[in-house]
Scaffold this active site. Structure first.
Site, PDB file in Angstrom:
ATOM      1  N   LYS A  44      54.432  37.768  21.878  1.00 57.53           N
ATOM      2  CA  LYS A  44      54.876  37.663  23.263  1.00 57.53           C
ATOM      3  C   LYS A  44      53.712  37.182  24.140  1.00 57.53           C
ATOM      4  O   LYS A  44      52.564  37.125  23.706  1.00 57.53           O
ATOM      5  CB  LYS A  44      55.393  39.018  23.752  1.00 57.53           C
ATOM      6  CG  LYS A  44      54.355  40.128  23.744  1.00 57.53           C
ATOM      7  CD  LYS A  44      54.967  41.450  24.158  1.00 57.53           C
ATOM      8  CE  LYS A  44      53.908  42.555  24.149  1.00 57.53           C
ATOM      9  NZ  LYS A  44      54.456  43.856  24.603  1.00 57.53           N
ATOM     10  N   TYR A 261      30.708  33.330  48.070  1.00 55.86           N
ATOM     11  CA  TYR A 261      31.390  33.904  49.243  1.00 55.86           C
ATOM     12  C   TYR A 261      30.818  35.265  49.620  1.00 55.86           C
ATOM     13  O   TYR A 261      30.460  36.081  48.765  1.00 55.86           O
ATOM     14  CB  TYR A 261      32.878  34.074  48.952  1.00 55.86           C
ATOM     15  CG  TYR A 261      33.689  32.817  49.121  1.00 55.86           C
ATOM     16  CD1 TYR A 261      33.785  32.190  50.359  1.00 55.86           C
ATOM     17  CD2 TYR A 261      34.378  32.268  48.041  1.00 55.86           C
ATOM     18  CE1 TYR A 261      34.550  31.040  50.520  1.00 55.86           C
ATOM     19  CE2 TYR A 261      35.148  31.122  48.181  1.00 55.86           C
ATOM     20  CZ  TYR A 261      35.232  30.510  49.428  1.00 55.86           C
ATOM     21  OH  TYR A 261      35.981  29.375  49.585  1.00 55.86           O
TER      22      TYR A 261
END
Length: 373
Positions: A44, A261
């Protein structure tokens, strides 16, 4: 206007290298540990981020015959490349999708009495293969014990349903000695006895080393196949995925200069800072970054570890290359973000998460390369 090349041929900021030989080797290692039980494969999440089709082909070629996906669309993709495999859909039967299950020969894992009834209504009680999921303590999916008893006692219903597998899922087997694991083992043994002759499955990756009382007839390894840690007391198998980012600029910055940042990170010395063209839009989690308050994850260049410098931004991150050989620190070079030098679980730990999330969050902007197999 000249014809543009296909998107797959355009430059990428990162690349994912998948070692299919390691994937197959991990499956064989698991198979060797579970005695007479069949070793299936959980694929999956696009085979935990590495690519469903190449992973499934390699595992099938090695002898794996039973696969588990989460959703019907994963089952349809898988059926297209493995016409003879047994495919279970873990999230069960989706109303209105009956023709898809039938055409692709998908087996729903039925997790409630309502779902059992819906499947029987869809198939007309023709005995199309399906699994019964019984909850043994996780309280997520699964029939209650009383519902399982009622289903097992209804001979007419069983004749129409004809379950191909009865299963449950371990909640805490990755935590050694957790009392719920023993309780789930006991409950599943009792429930499975209600369905004589039907194969049983309880073990996920974390149950592989817990012995025959967990193995039953079929084990369902997932994360262990892909080389990440699946339990606190057991080392991972061979790493399968190596994620790298492209160096797009190398800067010399003075001591005290801020990087990234928020000016959250400042160089403590004159430093060589490499800018890598991978960020959280590529699935490399923002919380893995570094700041003055504490170190972040490591990366590697030429097999040498280097620390992250500053916050991870959307499309870029920075690494401190000051101590790395200068000849490696050039625009266009590659930096390992996780792989053989830097384990995926280590990076995940710095991001406050688990290897599962980091692997399955790999985006679609990477060049993908498959080796081995």
């Amino acid at each position: 206007m000249d014809t543009l090349p296909p998107l797959s041929a355009l430059p990428s900021g990162g690349r994912l290298t998948v070692d299919l030989s390691a994937l197959v080797g991990n499956w064989r290692t698991i198979r060797s540990r579970v005695g007479a039980a069949e070793a299936a494969a959980v694929v999956k999440g696009d085979a935990y981020g590495i690519g469903l089709e190449p992973a499934a082909r390699a595992l099938h070629a090695a002898g794996c015959r039973t696969f588990f996906v989460a959703l019907p669309r994963g089952g349809v993709r898988l059926r297209a490349v493995l016409p003879d495999a047994v495919i279970y859909v873990l999230n069960g039967f989706f109303d209105g999708a009956g023709p898809v299950y039938t055409a692709a020969r998908l087996r729903p894992v039925l997790g409630s009495r309502a779902e059992v009834d819906a499947w029987l209504a869809e198939t007309g009680g023709s005995g199309e293969p399906a699994a019964i999921h019984v909850d043994t303590g996780m309280n997520r999916l699964g029939l209650t014990r009383d519902e399982a008893v009622a289903v097992a006692a209804d001979a007419g219903l069983l004749a129409r349903l004809r379950p191909a597998l009865v299963m449950s899922h371990l909640a805490c087997a990755d935590a050694p000695g957790h009392p719920l694991t023993a309780e789930q083992i006991r409950r599943f043994t009792e429930v499975r006895a209600l369905f004589p002759g039907v194969p049983g499955s309880l073990s996920n990756s974390a149950g592989v080393d817990l012995g025959p009382e967990v193995h039953h007839d079929l084990v369902r390894p997932g994360i262990a196949l892909y080389g990440a840690r699946w339990a606190a007391d057991r080392p991972p198998l061979e790493p399968v995925a190596t994620l790298e980012g492209r160096l797009i600029q190398v800067n010399e910055v003075p001591a005290g200069a801020a990087v990234g940042y928020g000016a959250a990170f400042r160089a403590e010395r004159p430093s060589r800072i490499g800018i890598v063209s991978v960020g959280y839009a590529d699935g490399y989690l923002r919380r893995a970054g570094a700041s003055d308050a504490g170190p972040g994850a490591s990366a590697a260049i030429g097999g040498m570890r280097v620390p992250l410098a500053g916050r991870v931004s959307m499309d870029m991150l920075a690494v401190d290359l000051t101590d790395a050989p200068a000849e490696l620190c050039r625009r266009g070079g590659w930096v390992e973000l996780f792989g053989r030098t830097v384990p995926v679980d280590e990076v995940a730990g710095h991001a406050g998460t688990i290897g599962w999330e980091l692997l399955t969050g790999i985006g679609d902007r990477y060049e993908r390369r498959y080796v081995g197999g």
